[in-house]
Design an enzyme around this catalytic site. Structure first.
Site, PDB file in Angstrom:
ATOM      1  N   PHE A 305      87.142  26.246  21.433  1.00  0.00           N
ATOM      2  CA  PHE A 305      88.393  24.587  20.670  1.00  0.00           C
ATOM      3  C   PHE A 305      89.093  25.081  21.748  1.00  0.00           C
ATOM      4  CE2 PHE A 305      91.962  23.850  18.095  1.00  0.00           C
ATOM      5  CZ  PHE A 305      91.533  22.480  18.351  1.00  0.00           C
ATOM      6  N   ASP A 306      89.938  25.360  22.819  1.00  0.00           N
ATOM      7  CA  ASP A 306      91.070  24.537  23.707  1.00  0.00           C
ATOM      8  C   ASP A 306      89.951  25.466  24.813  1.00  0.00           C
ATOM      9  OD1 ASP A 306      91.753  27.166  23.552  1.00  0.00           O
ATOM     10  OD2 ASP A 306      93.953  26.648  23.164  1.00  0.00           O
ATOM     11  N   LYS A 308      90.549  28.324  26.531  1.00  0.00           N
ATOM     12  CA  LYS A 308      90.840  29.781  26.572  1.00  0.00           C
ATOM     13  C   LYS A 308      90.535  30.595  25.347  1.00  0.00           C
ATOM     14  CE  LYS A 308      94.082  30.322  29.664  1.00  0.00           C
ATOM     15  NZ  LYS A 308      95.021  31.544  30.717  1.00  0.00           N
ATOM     16  N   HIS A 309      90.399  29.495  24.179  1.00  0.00           N
ATOM     17  CA  HIS A 309      89.748  29.763  22.775  1.00  0.00           C
ATOM     18  C   HIS A 309      89.285  29.530  21.792  1.00  0.00           C
ATOM     19  CE1 HIS A 309      94.319  30.310  23.965  1.00  0.00           C
ATOM     20  NE2 HIS A 309      94.920  31.605  24.099  1.00  0.00           N
ATOM     21  N   LEU A 310      88.414  30.518  20.856  1.00  0.00           N
ATOM     22  CA  LEU A 310      87.022  30.062  20.425  1.00  0.00           C
ATOM     23  C   LEU A 310      87.733  29.359  19.008  1.00  0.00           C
ATOM     24  CD1 LEU A 310      85.643  32.990  19.882  1.00  0.00           C
ATOM     25  CD2 LEU A 310      85.065  31.902  21.808  1.00  0.00           C
TER      26      LEU A 310
END
Ligand SMILES: *[C@@H]1O[C@H](CO)[C@@H](O)[C@H](O)[C@H]1NC(C)=O
Ligand SMILES: *[C@@H]1O[C@H](CO)[C@@H](O)[C@H](O)[C@H]1NC(C)=O
Ligand SMILES: *[C@@H]1O[C@H](CO)[C@@H](O)[C@H](O)[C@H]1NC(C)=O
Length: 393
Positions: A305-306, A308-310
């Protein structure tokens, strides 16, 4: 005595069956979550003096509400709670929440070592757990599951501060992180915890933020992924050792590292359009500064999503794998099996563990090279098919 006719109505007969089967039906209703931004369900906003992006859109866009989760929607602990049939586990720092099914201590920027500001290290999270443990009965604490994703920021910081470490320096740093994790697991075990579930570290050099920072977006950055690989190997060894050392210590070890590798290389196989760029952000792979001005229309087409994150879709796939997949991906028990495992029993599957550890070691050498990763995966796939065929014959 005179009347030999059975008096059991269908209903009480059913109750009797339930009673007889009760031990098998009884399973944990409690989930304790420790970790960093991947598992943060809103703790960060309670300690931060700055704006916490995850508390504002586009975070939460898929579920219509920004809650402090670093995703467009649900995170892995949410899915695991749903599969356990309990409500989503609230952040411990929200004093008015209902903690009857556990608490989430995870918070963005958490590390194992050091003392970064406006977050909680793993040891501070465990202190919070110890301070609040009277909220749960001793039985809930020993039947409950303790879920962890921690260490990513330790290795990202290490790689930034030590661009060319020697093998000894790498190993020494991993040893420090693992020793600190061991101490915390023993604290929780001392408070009655028995069921530990780990999502191992992602190949950190494949995160869009890290690739973009490094300037070469075609390849995963070697050092952060290598550190994660070394960590994962040691972590599995630690869990095997603890299960030999501490009576009734049970664990589930999920190979998130491989799951991300597979999805980065072959996104379409896993329903994603891309596993390289993030849905939200700016730069060559949308690695930084996610905002409403630069978010994609269909997050479900992205793994990240961003930077570093899913995405919620990524988290859903991970949740399913942790909950119910095979020992190749999660072992020696998946989460469903871990929940049903009677207390005071320990599963030791040394051969499977050793095999998993060996595969992982092979990959560490080549994980930054997409071409080699691809050919290794082909080989694994052929190997699997070969086994299935020889079994059929
Ligand atoms: C804290 O929890 C309560 C009860 O679930 C909820 O209504 C409230 O919105 C939460 N507060 C924050 C700041 O998330
Ligand atoms: C980056 O995000 C934008 C939305 O702002 C999206 O349209 C674009 O496809 C993303 N970049 C890549 C390489 O996917
Ligand atoms: C597990 O063992 C401990 C002592 O080692 C004992 O106190 C406890 O009652 C046992 N629990 C179960 C569920 O058998």
């Amino acid at each position: 005595m005179a009347n030999p006719k059975p008096h059991l109505s269908p209903l009480s007969f059913f109750s009797l069956l339930l009673l007889l089967h009760f031990p098998a039906l009884s399973f944990a209703q409690t989930l304790f979550v420790f970790g960093d931004g991947l598992y943060d369900a809103g703790n960060k906003q309670f300690v931060s003096s700055n704006r916490v992006d995850a508390s504002f859109p586009p975070y939460g866009m898929t579920v219509g509400e920004a809650t402090g989760r670093w995703s467009d929607g649900r995170i892995v602990p949410d899915y695991l709670a749903s599969f356990m049939n309990i409500p989503h586990i609230p952040p411990i720092l929200n004093g008015t929440a209902d903690f009857s099914h556990g608490a989430n201590f995870a918070i963005a920027d958490a590390t194992v070592l050091g003392s970064p500001p406006e977050t909680l290290t793993l040891s501070q999270q465990v202190i919070k757990f110890s301070d609040s443990k009277s909220k749960w009965s001793a039985q809930a604490r020993s039947e409950g599951v303790y879920l962890f994703y921690i260490g990513a920021d330790d290795y990202l910081n290490f790689a930034k501060n030590n661009p060319n470490p020697s093998d000894d320096q790498k190993q020494a740093f991993v040893d420090r992180v693992i020793t600190a994790i061991e101490a915390e697991l023993k604290v929780i075990y001392g408070s009655g915890g028995r069921k530990f579930a780990f999502q191992n570290l992602a190949p950190l050099g494949c995160l869009p933020a890290i690739k973009q920072e490094n300037g070469n977006v075609q390849e995963c950055v070697r050092l952060p992924s290598e550190m994660a690989g070394l960590h994962n190997k040691k972590l599995l060894q630690l869990l095997v050792e603890l299960s030999l050392q501490l009576g009734g210590f049970q664990y589930s070890f999920y190979d998130f590292f491989s799951s991300i590798q597979h999805r980065v290389i072959k996104p379409k196989t896993y329903t994603f359009e891309t596993g390289v760029a993030a849905c939200c952000g700016t730069g060559s792979v949308n690695g930084t500064s996610c905002s409403t001005h630069n978010v994609c229309a269909e997050p479900e087409a992205y793994l990240f999503f961003d930077g570093k994150h899913l995405t919620q879709e990524g988290n859903l796939q991970v949740g399913h794998l942790m909950w119910g997949s095979d020992p190749v991906v999660v072992g020696p028990s998946n989460l469903r099996e871990l929940l049903f495992l009677p207390l005071n029993t320990t599963i030791i599957l040394a051969d499977i563990q050793e095999a998993m550890a060996a595969t992982r070691q092979m990959k560490i050498e080549s994980l930054y090279d997409i071409k080699i990763m691809e050919s290794e995966m082909e080989n694994q796939w052929l190997y699997q098919v070969g086994k299935a065929v020889s079994f059929l014959i």
